[in-house]
Design an enzyme around this catalytic site. Structure first.
Site, mmCIF file in Angstrom:
data_model
loop_
_atom_site.group_PDB
_atom_site.id
_atom_site.type_symbol
_atom_site.label_atom_id
_atom_site.label_comp_id
_atom_site.label_asym_id
_atom_site.label_seq_id
_atom_site.Cartn_x
_atom_site.Cartn_y
_atom_site.Cartn_z
ATOM 1 N N ARG A 30 -5.300 2.441 -11.142
ATOM 2 C CA ARG A 30 -5.935 3.225 -10.070
ATOM 3 C C ARG A 30 -5.911 4.682 -10.490
ATOM 4 O O ARG A 30 -4.866 5.195 -10.909
ATOM 5 C CB ARG A 30 -5.218 3.050 -8.742
ATOM 6 C CG ARG A 30 -5.708 4.072 -7.710
ATOM 7 C CD ARG A 30 -5.276 3.773 -6.326
ATOM 8 N NE ARG A 30 -5.947 2.590 -5.804
ATOM 9 C CZ ARG A 30 -5.889 2.218 -4.529
ATOM 10 N NH1 ARG A 30 -5.204 2.937 -3.659
ATOM 11 N NH2 ARG A 30 -6.511 1.134 -4.117
ATOM 12 N N HIS A 77 -14.167 -0.670 -6.591
ATOM 13 C CA HIS A 77 -12.877 -1.279 -6.230
ATOM 14 C C HIS A 77 -13.105 -2.795 -6.187
ATOM 15 O O HIS A 77 -13.076 -3.420 -5.128
ATOM 16 C CB HIS A 77 -12.431 -0.734 -4.875
ATOM 17 C CG HIS A 77 -10.979 -0.943 -4.544
ATOM 18 N ND1 HIS A 77 -10.151 -1.791 -5.255
ATOM 19 C CD2 HIS A 77 -10.215 -0.401 -3.554
ATOM 20 C CE1 HIS A 77 -8.939 -1.763 -4.707
ATOM 21 N NE2 HIS A 77 -8.953 -0.930 -3.679
ATOM 22 N N ARG A 104 -1.040 -1.265 -0.193
ATOM 23 C CA ARG A 104 -1.454 -2.669 -0.276
ATOM 24 C C ARG A 104 -1.859 -3.096 -1.680
ATOM 25 O O ARG A 104 -1.475 -4.164 -2.145
ATOM 26 C CB ARG A 104 -2.673 -2.940 0.621
ATOM 27 C CG ARG A 104 -2.362 -3.350 2.013
ATOM 28 C CD ARG A 104 -3.501 -2.907 2.899
ATOM 29 N NE ARG A 104 -3.546 -1.460 2.852
ATOM 30 C CZ ARG A 104 -2.834 -0.686 3.666
ATOM 31 N NH1 ARG A 104 -2.101 -1.210 4.588
ATOM 32 N NH2 ARG A 104 -2.872 0.621 3.554
ATOM 33 N N THR A 105 -2.685 -2.288 -2.313
ATOM 34 C CA THR A 105 -3.248 -2.741 -3.592
ATOM 35 C C THR A 105 -2.133 -2.955 -4.606
ATOM 36 O O THR A 105 -2.023 -4.012 -5.228
ATOM 37 C CB THR A 105 -4.295 -1.735 -4.105
ATOM 38 O OG1 THR A 105 -5.299 -1.585 -3.105
ATOM 39 C CG2 THR A 105 -4.934 -2.221 -5.396
ATOM 40 N N LYS A 112 2.904 15.994 -18.434
ATOM 41 C CA LYS A 112 3.097 16.875 -19.590
ATOM 42 C C LYS A 112 1.797 17.103 -20.348
ATOM 43 O O LYS A 112 1.801 17.663 -21.441
ATOM 44 C CB LYS A 112 4.112 16.250 -20.561
ATOM 45 C CG LYS A 112 5.476 15.980 -19.973
ATOM 46 C CD LYS A 112 6.365 15.384 -21.060
ATOM 47 C CE LYS A 112 7.688 14.889 -20.503
ATOM 48 N NZ LYS A 112 8.389 14.058 -21.485
HETATM 49 C C1 NCD Z 1 -8.948 1.577 0.013
HETATM 50 C C2 NCD Z 1 -9.025 2.382 -1.261
HETATM 51 O O1 NCD Z 1 -8.005 2.779 -1.829
HETATM 52 O O2 NCD Z 1 -10.152 2.572 -1.703
HETATM 53 N N1 NCD Z 1 -7.671 1.081 0.275
HETATM 54 C C3 NCD Z 1 -7.294 -0.104 -0.314
HETATM 55 O O3 NCD Z 1 -7.341 -0.278 -1.505
HETATM 56 N N2 NCD Z 1 -6.932 -1.095 0.512
HETATM 57 C C4 NCD Z 1 -9.558 2.257 1.178
HETATM 58 C C5 NCD Z 1 -9.077 3.615 1.602
HETATM 59 O O4 NCD Z 1 -8.186 4.217 1.009
HETATM 60 O O5 NCD Z 1 -9.629 4.103 2.593
#
Ligand code: NCD
Length: 312
Positions: free
Chosen positions: A107, A135, A57-58, A86
Site C-alpha cells: 500500500r 484497490h 482492515r486491509t 532515510k
Molecule cells: C479504503 C482504502 O484504503 O482505499 N479502505 C479499505 O481499504 N478498506 C477506503 C478508504 O480509506 O476510504
C-alpha cells in the site's frame, strides 16, 4: 490456476473467469477464515506487508489470511519506521523485500507505485491501494459480498456514492461491475465526479452508466448502495474539502424509499457517511463485507502462491 506467480496491480489484470474462480474458492475458504477448520495451504510461505499509508482492515485481514493458512508475515506498518525515512527509494525497498519474502502486499500513497514495485520485485506484488489509483483486492471482496447476497453480479443496479474522484475502491469496482454487466449510477458532489478517463473506459466497455446527483432518486430502485468516505488525505486544497464534507449521509430516512433487498456497502472506515442506526437494519452489509476480506484474500494468496495449485 493460471494466477500462480502473477502480480495483481489492477483489477484489469484479472479476466472475468479468473475473478469467478477466486470468488468460488473464497466461498470454500469461509470455514477456514472463521477458524472452524484449518488447512496449511501457505505453510512455509512468507508474505511481506509493505504498508506506507494507514490501514486497519486491509493489512490485518491479509495477515489473518496468511496466518490462518499456516504462513507468516513480515510487516512494515509504519513508513516512518523503515529506511524509506532515510531516503531509500521504493524500488530498492521492494527489490530487497522480494529477496526476503515469497510475495509482497503493497500500500502506497502514490498512484502507479504498485506497477513500479511489480517491476522491481522478483516475487508477485499485490496492490493493496496505490493513491487514488486502484484497490483490486477490495474489489474482489466487494464482488464477493454482492454475489453472496444476490447470487449474481449481472443485471444489478449499483449506486456509487461519494468521493468518486479520489476513491480508489470505486475506480476498481466500477470497471469490474461493468464487465459483469451491472448498471452503474454515479452520485457525488459535482467537484468529486468520476474522472473522465474512467468514464471513457466504462463507455468503451459498453457499460450502462448514468449520473444522478440526487441521493433520494438514486437510491429509489437501487440493488446496491456503495458508500465511500471523502478521501480527505488526497485533497491539495483544504477549502475544496471543507466545501463537500458532510454533503451526504445515509440514515433511516434516506433508506425509507429503498427496495427492501437493497444492501448498503462501504469499504470502511466510515467518517459519518452512514448513521449508526443503519447497522441494525437488514440493509447493512458493510460488516459482512469486512469479514469477507479474509476468505477472499486467502483464496487470492492460495491462487498466487499456494503449494497445491488450483481453487479449492
Ligand atoms: C479504503 C482504502 O484504503 O482505499 N479502505 C479499505 O481499504 N478498506 C477506503 C478508504 O480509506 O476510504
Amino acid at each position: 490456476m493460471a494466477l500462480h506467480g502473477r502480480d495483481l496491480v489492477s483489477i484489469r489484470d484479472l479476466s472475468r473467469e479468473e475473478i469467478v474462480q477466486i470468488l468460488d474458492s473464497a466461498r470454500r475458504m469461509i470455514p477456514l477464515a472463521e477458524g472452524s477448520r484449518t488447512a496449511p495451504l501457505l505453510a512455509g510461505r512468507i508474505v511481506a506487508m509493505a504498508f506506507f499509508e494507514p490501514s486497519t482492515r486491509t493489512r490485518l485481514s491479509f495477515e489473518s489470511a496468511v496466518q490462518r493458512l499456516g504462513g507468516s508475515c513480515l510487516t512494515i506498518a509504519d513508513a516512518g519506521a523503515s529506511s524509506m525515512r532515510k531516503g531509500e527509494s521504493l524500488y530498492d525497498t521492494i527489490r530487497m523485500l522480494s529477496s526476503y519474502a515469497d510475495a509482497i502486499v503493497l500500500r502506497h500513497p502514490n498512484e502507479g507505485a504498485a506497477r513500479l514495485a511489480a517491476r522491481a520485485s522478483e516475487r508477485p506484488v499485490i496492490n493493496a491501494g496505490d493513491g487514488a489509483g486502484q484497490h483490486p483486492t477490495q474489489t474482489l471482496l466487494d464482488l464477493a459480498t454482492i454475489r453472496e447476497r444476490f447470487g449474481t453480479l449481472a443485471g444489478l443496479k449499483v449506486v456509487l456514492l461519494g468521493d468518486l474522484k479520489y476513491g480508489r475502491t470505486v475506480h476498481s469496482l466500477a470497471y469490474a461491475l461493468a464487465e459483469f454487466g451491472s448498471e452503474l449510477v454515479l452520485c457525488s458532489p459535482e467537484s468529486l465526479r468520476l474522472p473522465e478517463e474512467h468514464r471513457d473506459e466504462l463507455h468503451h466497455e459498453g457499460a450502462k452508466v448514468t449520473d444522478e446527483p440526487d441521493l433520494a432518486r438514486a437510491v429509489r430502485d437501487a440493488d446496491v448502495l456503495y458508500v465511500t468516505r471523502i478521501q480527505k488525505e488526497r485533497f491539495t486544497d483544504e477549502s475544496e474539502y471543507r466545501a463537500v464534507v458532510g454533503s451526504y449521509r445515509i440514515d433511516a430516512e434516506v433508506l425509507a424509499g429503498a427496495k427492501p433487498k437493497l444492501i448498503v456497502m462501504h469499504p470502511l472506515p466510515r467518517a459519518g457517511e452512514i448513521a449508526p442506526e443503519v447497522d441494525s437494519t437488514p440493509h447493512a452489509a458493510y460488516f459482512r463485507q469486512a469479514f469477507l476480506a479474509v476468505p477472499v484474500r486467502m483464496a487470492l494468496l492460495d491462487a498466487i502462491l499456494g503449494k497445491r495449485r488450483g481453487a479449492r
